[in-house]
Design a protein around this motif. Structure first.
Motif, PDB file in Angstrom:
ATOM      1  N   ARG A  17       5.285   4.983  -2.425  1.00  0.00           N
ATOM      2  CA  ARG A  17       5.310   3.611  -1.884  1.00  0.00           C
ATOM      3  C   ARG A  17       5.309   3.623  -0.361  1.00  0.00           C
ATOM      4  O   ARG A  17       4.638   2.805   0.279  1.00  0.00           O
ATOM      5  CB  ARG A  17       6.543   2.851  -2.387  1.00  0.00           C
ATOM      6  CG  ARG A  17       6.445   2.341  -3.790  1.00  0.00           C
ATOM      7  CD  ARG A  17       7.477   1.247  -4.039  1.00  0.00           C
ATOM      8  NE  ARG A  17       8.783   1.568  -3.526  1.00  0.00           N
ATOM      9  CZ  ARG A  17       9.671   2.351  -4.155  1.00  0.00           C
ATOM     10  NH1 ARG A  17       9.364   2.871  -5.316  1.00  0.00           N
ATOM     11  NH2 ARG A  17      10.851   2.589  -3.623  1.00  0.00           N
ATOM     12  N   HIS A  18       6.083   4.538   0.213  1.00  0.00           N
ATOM     13  CA  HIS A  18       6.144   4.610   1.674  1.00  0.00           C
ATOM     14  C   HIS A  18       4.765   4.936   2.252  1.00  0.00           C
ATOM     15  O   HIS A  18       4.343   4.331   3.252  1.00  0.00           O
ATOM     16  CB  HIS A  18       7.144   5.679   2.114  1.00  0.00           C
ATOM     17  CG  HIS A  18       8.535   5.434   1.628  1.00  0.00           C
ATOM     18  ND1 HIS A  18       9.549   6.358   1.773  1.00  0.00           N
ATOM     19  CD2 HIS A  18       9.085   4.364   0.988  1.00  0.00           C
ATOM     20  CE1 HIS A  18      10.662   5.866   1.240  1.00  0.00           C
ATOM     21  NE2 HIS A  18      10.398   4.667   0.757  1.00  0.00           N
ATOM     22  N   MET A  19       4.076   5.888   1.635  1.00  0.00           N
ATOM     23  CA  MET A  19       2.726   6.209   2.090  1.00  0.00           C
ATOM     24  C   MET A  19       1.834   4.975   2.027  1.00  0.00           C
ATOM     25  O   MET A  19       1.031   4.718   2.944  1.00  0.00           O
ATOM     26  CB  MET A  19       2.146   7.335   1.221  1.00  0.00           C
ATOM     27  CG  MET A  19       2.804   8.679   1.436  1.00  0.00           C
ATOM     28  SD  MET A  19       2.464   9.836   0.089  1.00  0.00           S
ATOM     29  CE  MET A  19       0.678   9.849   0.070  1.00  0.00           C
ATOM     30  N   GLU A  20       1.980   4.201   0.968  1.00  0.00           N
ATOM     31  CA  GLU A  20       1.159   3.007   0.806  1.00  0.00           C
ATOM     32  C   GLU A  20       1.443   1.976   1.895  1.00  0.00           C
ATOM     33  O   GLU A  20       0.516   1.460   2.544  1.00  0.00           O
ATOM     34  CB  GLU A  20       1.389   2.375  -0.565  1.00  0.00           C
ATOM     35  CG  GLU A  20       0.645   1.066  -0.756  1.00  0.00           C
ATOM     36  CD  GLU A  20       0.958   0.371  -2.075  1.00  0.00           C
ATOM     37  OE1 GLU A  20       0.597  -0.816  -2.205  1.00  0.00           O
ATOM     38  OE2 GLU A  20       1.559   1.004  -2.961  1.00  0.00           O
ATOM     39  N   VAL A  21       2.717   1.664   2.114  1.00  0.00           N
ATOM     40  CA  VAL A  21       3.020   0.577   3.056  1.00  0.00           C
ATOM     41  C   VAL A  21       2.772   1.000   4.496  1.00  0.00           C
ATOM     42  O   VAL A  21       2.341   0.172   5.316  1.00  0.00           O
ATOM     43  CB  VAL A  21       4.466   0.053   2.872  1.00  0.00           C
ATOM     44  CG1 VAL A  21       4.633  -0.578   1.491  1.00  0.00           C
ATOM     45  CG2 VAL A  21       5.507   1.135   3.108  1.00  0.00           C
ATOM     46  N   PHE A  22       3.022   2.264   4.817  1.00  0.00           N
ATOM     47  CA  PHE A  22       2.743   2.711   6.181  1.00  0.00           C
ATOM     48  C   PHE A  22       1.233   2.713   6.448  1.00  0.00           C
ATOM     49  O   PHE A  22       0.777   2.312   7.530  1.00  0.00           O
ATOM     50  CB  PHE A  22       3.335   4.102   6.425  1.00  0.00           C
ATOM     51  CG  PHE A  22       4.843   4.143   6.421  1.00  0.00           C
ATOM     52  CD1 PHE A  22       5.578   3.056   6.847  1.00  0.00           C
ATOM     53  CD2 PHE A  22       5.527   5.275   5.983  1.00  0.00           C
ATOM     54  CE1 PHE A  22       6.982   3.086   6.847  1.00  0.00           C
ATOM     55  CE2 PHE A  22       6.907   5.313   5.975  1.00  0.00           C
ATOM     56  CZ  PHE A  22       7.639   4.227   6.405  1.00  0.00           C
ATOM     57  N   SER A  23       0.453   3.168   5.465  1.00  0.00           N
ATOM     58  CA  SER A  23      -1.005   3.147   5.620  1.00  0.00           C
ATOM     59  C   SER A  23      -1.507   1.704   5.737  1.00  0.00           C
ATOM     60  O   SER A  23      -2.361   1.394   6.582  1.00  0.00           O
ATOM     61  CB  SER A  23      -1.682   3.823   4.427  1.00  0.00           C
ATOM     62  OG  SER A  23      -1.348   5.181   4.358  1.00  0.00           O
ATOM     63  N   ARG A  24      -0.945   0.846   4.899  1.00  0.00           N
ATOM     64  CA  ARG A  24      -1.404  -0.547   4.907  1.00  0.00           C
ATOM     65  C   ARG A  24      -1.073  -1.234   6.227  1.00  0.00           C
ATOM     66  O   ARG A  24      -1.881  -2.007   6.746  1.00  0.00           O
ATOM     67  CB  ARG A  24      -0.775  -1.288   3.733  1.00  0.00           C
ATOM     68  CG  ARG A  24      -1.304  -2.683   3.519  1.00  0.00           C
ATOM     69  CD  ARG A  24      -0.868  -3.221   2.172  1.00  0.00           C
ATOM     70  NE  ARG A  24      -1.254  -4.619   2.006  1.00  0.00           N
ATOM     71  CZ  ARG A  24      -1.031  -5.325   0.900  1.00  0.00           C
ATOM     72  NH1 ARG A  24      -0.437  -4.749  -0.133  1.00  0.00           N
ATOM     73  NH2 ARG A  24      -1.408  -6.589   0.824  1.00  0.00           N
ATOM     74  N   ARG A  25       0.115  -0.937   6.766  1.00  0.00           N
ATOM     75  CA  ARG A  25       0.455  -1.532   8.071  1.00  0.00           C
ATOM     76  C   ARG A  25      -0.460  -0.990   9.161  1.00  0.00           C
ATOM     77  O   ARG A  25      -0.914  -1.735  10.049  1.00  0.00           O
ATOM     78  CB  ARG A  25       1.926  -1.243   8.427  1.00  0.00           C
ATOM     79  CG  ARG A  25       2.305  -1.653   9.856  1.00  0.00           C
ATOM     80  CD  ARG A  25       2.089  -3.125  10.094  1.00  0.00           C
ATOM     81  NE  ARG A  25       2.234  -3.520  11.492  1.00  0.00           N
ATOM     82  CZ  ARG A  25       1.227  -3.604  12.358  1.00  0.00           C
ATOM     83  NH1 ARG A  25      -0.006  -3.311  11.991  1.00  0.00           N
ATOM     84  NH2 ARG A  25       1.454  -3.995  13.604  1.00  0.00           N
ATOM     85  N   ALA A  26      -0.781   0.289   9.123  1.00  0.00           N
ATOM     86  CA  ALA A  26      -1.644   0.866  10.148  1.00  0.00           C
ATOM     87  C   ALA A  26      -3.017   0.196  10.165  1.00  0.00           C
ATOM     88  O   ALA A  26      -3.607  -0.013  11.228  1.00  0.00           O
ATOM     89  CB  ALA A  26      -1.792   2.369   9.919  1.00  0.00           C
ATOM     90  N   LEU A  27      -3.506  -0.148   8.978  1.00  0.00           N
ATOM     91  CA  LEU A  27      -4.846  -0.714   8.875  1.00  0.00           C
ATOM     92  C   LEU A  27      -4.849  -2.239   8.808  1.00  0.00           C
ATOM     93  O   LEU A  27      -5.905  -2.844   8.619  1.00  0.00           O
ATOM     94  CB  LEU A  27      -5.538  -0.155   7.621  1.00  0.00           C
ATOM     95  CG  LEU A  27      -5.648   1.383   7.555  1.00  0.00           C
ATOM     96  CD1 LEU A  27      -6.228   1.811   6.214  1.00  0.00           C
ATOM     97  CD2 LEU A  27      -6.495   1.906   8.710  1.00  0.00           C
ATOM     98  N   LEU A  28      -3.687  -2.852   8.975  1.00  0.00           N
ATOM     99  CA  LEU A  28      -3.562  -4.290   8.766  1.00  0.00           C
ATOM    100  C   LEU A  28      -4.459  -5.102   9.690  1.00  0.00           C
ATOM    101  O   LEU A  28      -4.968  -6.160   9.308  1.00  0.00           O
ATOM    102  CB  LEU A  28      -2.091  -4.699   8.957  1.00  0.00           C
ATOM    103  CG  LEU A  28      -1.722  -6.130   8.568  1.00  0.00           C
ATOM    104  CD1 LEU A  28      -1.961  -6.355   7.073  1.00  0.00           C
ATOM    105  CD2 LEU A  28      -0.255  -6.409   8.919  1.00  0.00           C
TER     106      LEU A  28
END
Length: 405
Positions: free
Chosen positions: A220-231
């Protein structure tokens, strides 16, 4: 029934045949009888004279026909045998069902049998090399697993992805760089427990369950950190060779205790401090939220790592020597690397500064230095809890990788 054969009990199957579950009724009626007990069975299914004897032979029971010349009445007496008891002869319980009295070293034959189950004799010997209670256990594991399972969160709904905010391009770039760094760290934090969970004897299932949830946390952490980076449509930031090498030393560690020590006690302990720093200095609500959520999970990982090693320290007088050697070995392997990615350090300063006035940058730089001090103090406290003298704890903490994890 046209005749009533001598029996201790009787059962009428109606039109139910053995091909549709009649054996369950016969089996249930026989269970209440002792070996040698007699059960009168009657039914209307025309295949009963064939199916009943066949089933009884497979279970070690005997069938008598009171009127052997005329079986049209479909009345039989089943004499209970001892095969059901013999089937359990030599069987054993796979330890206690509850974790309060675990076996110190469960045998391979317990393998994939459910803990506490009555194991029929025979079967495979499933060997797991982490089969010693003292190598994997912590009394807090069942409680931590229950907490972890109850506190799983959904990245789609737990984070305010749609909240409106606008950041200057350079601040957004700093967020992206930090998020890139966090993703890399969480990838390593997922791979490490994944390497061990299949090696643990299932008798210690609470530890397996806890590690499995820990892996789900990191995913989950990988998902949310990646998603924030590409937001905001940016590409990910830079990945340093030294950072990847530092993380690879965690993945390459094959000893469960040492891997737990390097990852959870030293690395993730410092990672909690970093996430707290980011939550406090986040320039937008999404960054703030994802860091706060991840921090709650990471604290739980550290608690288990500490509890596991504190338990092991009570039974292994050489544990501290091994932990000390692991720190030195990792330090020597990374001595020629650059440490923390310079882009990451600068991004942290930008986020902590909150502006571009020289005084702001100076304050941001000092806050990052203070973060490093907080990380060092936290590592020292955890090392002291594991039995190291304060002066040695300080020296060992200073050897920890400059990449934080």
């Amino acid at each position: 029934m046209s005749s009533a054969p001598a029996a201790d009990a009787e059962i009428h199957l109606g039109g139910l045949g053995f091909d549709r579950g009649a054996h369950l009724l016969v089996q249930r009626a026989l269970a209440s009888l002792p070996p040698g007990g007699r059960l009168a069975v009657s039914g209307l299914d025309p295949a009963l004279p064939v199916h009943l004897p066949a089933w009884c032979r497979s279970r070690g029971h005997r069938v008598e026909w009171p009127n052997p010349a005329d079986r049209s009445e479909l009345v039989a007496v089943v004499v209970r045998g001892t095969a059901d008891d013999d089937r359990r002869f030599g069987a054993e319980r796979a330890g206690p069902a509850l974790p309060s009295a675990l076996s110190s070293r469960p045998p391979p034959r317990w393998g994939l049998g459910a803990r506490g189950a009555l194991l029929e004799a025979g079967g495979p010997e499933a060997r797991f090399d982490l089969d010693d209670r003292d190598l994997v256990w912590a009394d807090v594991a069942p409680k931590l697993y229950a907490q972890a399972a109850a506190r799983q969160w959904d990245p789609e709904t737990a984070v305010p992805w749609d909240d409106a905010f606008a950041l200057p391009a350079d601040v957004e770039a700093a967020v992206v760089q930090v998020m890139t760094y966090l993703v890399e760290n969480e990838q390593a934090a997922l791979v490490v427990p994944a390497r061990f969970v299949g090696r643990i004897h299932p008798h210690f299932r609470e530890v397996m369950q806890l590690l499995a949830v820990q892996m789900a946390d990191e995913a989950r952490h990988m998902e949310v950190f990646s998603r924030r980076a590409l937001l905001r449509g940016a590409e990910l930031g830079t990945s340093s060779a030294g950072g990847r090498q530092s993380l690879f030393t965690l993945v390459a560690e094959s000893d469960f205790a040492l891997a737990s020590f390097l990852l959870s006690v030293l690395g993730e302990g410092s990672f909690v401090d970093l996430l707290s720093f980011l939550e406090q200095n986040a320039p937008d609500p999404v960054t703030r939220r994802v860091c706060w959520l991840a921090m709650q999970d990471e604290r739980r990982h550290v608690v288990f790592g500490m509890a596991h090693l504190e338990h092991q320290a009570t039974v292994d007088p050489l544990l501290r020597d091994r932990l000390r050697a692991a720190i030195h070995r990792r330090h020597d392997a990374l001595v020629d690397t650059a440490g923390l990615n310079a882009d990451v350090f600068d991004a942290l300063v930008v986020l902590a500064a909150g502006g571009w006035h020289p005084d702001d940058v100076a304050a941001g730089f000092e806050r990052v230095r203070q973060l490093q001090h907080v990380m060092d103090q936290g590592r020292q406290r955890r090392l002291v809890r594991l039995g190291f003298r304060p002066d040695e704890a300080a020296a060992l903490s200073a050897l920890h990788t400059r990449n934080f994890m």
